[in-house]
Design an enzyme around this catalytic site. Structure first.
Site, PDB file in Angstrom:
ATOM      1  N   SER A  57       0.834  -1.203   0.000  1.00 50.83           N
ATOM      2  CA  SER A  57       0.000   0.000   0.000  1.00 50.83           C
ATOM      3  C   SER A  57       0.872   1.257   0.000  1.00 50.83           C
ATOM      4  O   SER A  57       0.469   2.294  -0.521  1.00 50.83           O
ATOM      5  CB  SER A  57      -0.927   0.004   1.222  1.00 50.83           C
ATOM      6  OG  SER A  57      -1.876  -1.032   1.145  1.00 50.83           O
ATOM      7  N   GLU A 177      -4.584  -3.764  -2.855  1.00 51.36           N
ATOM      8  CA  GLU A 177      -3.558  -2.900  -3.442  1.00 51.36           C
ATOM      9  C   GLU A 177      -3.815  -2.651  -4.925  1.00 51.36           C
ATOM     10  O   GLU A 177      -3.635  -1.527  -5.412  1.00 51.36           O
ATOM     11  CB  GLU A 177      -2.171  -3.518  -3.255  1.00 51.36           C
ATOM     12  CG  GLU A 177      -1.694  -3.555  -1.824  1.00 51.36           C
ATOM     13  CD  GLU A 177      -2.094  -4.815  -1.091  1.00 51.36           C
ATOM     14  OE1 GLU A 177      -1.637  -5.004   0.047  1.00 51.36           O
ATOM     15  OE2 GLU A 177      -2.860  -5.618  -1.659  1.00 51.36           O
TER      16      GLU A 177
END
Length: 210
Positions: A57, A177
């Protein structure tokens, strides 16, 4: 013949890609436009934008900060050596699938103490970060029993929830993600339209030191 073995026949890469594309499409369908409008409004009103994320992330956050810079925004990545002090006129954009990652949560808590605004991009509908955020974009990456059929991997394996002897054939834990990256790039595209940025103007801000 390769010496590397998955233990079981691996699902074709094409099918994995198609499963992920389908799942990202489902995430896009559940996206709340009101949340997106709030997110973009926070970006445009902020004096400066700080982004934060951990692990994969964090890569998404850094990519988003770079693109914001290309569009003429003043953006920084939390934790970098050249990142200045945060002020109450600034906004923090946090990327966290769980909403509980310690380093990201601490950045949100510091932002709240200073009086700045917090935008959270997350995959979890309830978390400590959500309680702190002024603006939340929920990417619905919860599987909730989704299944693609008996002859395919359960999509939950793509999120790393189920490990089997063939798990090494699948990219584990990528759904949030990937969705966050696509969401961030989509926001950049929207901002390009809103700011009427030309390709030439954007290219002028690309690094010339590489």
């Amino acid at each position: 013949m390769s010496s590397h073995s998955c233990g079981e026949p691996c699902i074709p890469i094409r099918d994995i890609i198609l499963m992920m594309v389908a799942r990202i499409g489902e995430v896009a369908q559940t996206l709340e436009q009101e949340q997106v409008d709030c997110f973009i409004s926070e970006i445009t009103r902020a004096e400066r934008i700080f982004v934060v994320g951990a692990g994969r992330s964090g890569f998404v956050a850094k990519s988003f900060a770079m693109r914001l810079m290309h569009l003429g925004f003043t953006s920084y990545v939390v934790g970098e050596t050249v990142t200045p002090a945060f002020h109450e006129s600034d906004s923090l954009i946090a990327f966290s699938g769980s909403g509980t990652t310690k380093s990201v949560l601490e950045a949100c808590e510091t932002t709240r103490q200073i009086g700045g605004h917090i935008c959270l991009v997350t995959g979890t509908p309830a978390s400590p970060m959500m309680d702190l955020a002024d603006c939340v974009v929920l990417l619905n990456t919860e599987e909730q029993g989704s299944h693609v059929g008996p002859d395919h991997f359960d999509l939950r394996q793509l999120r790393g929830e189920h490990r089997s002897i063939s798990a090494a054939c699948t990219p584990l834990g990528t759904l949030f993600e990937t969705a966050a990256m696509i969401f961030a790039d989509s926001v950049i595209s929207a901002l390009i339209e809103m700011k009427h940025c030309s390709i030439e103007e954007i290219m002028e801000r690309y690094t010339n030191m590489q």
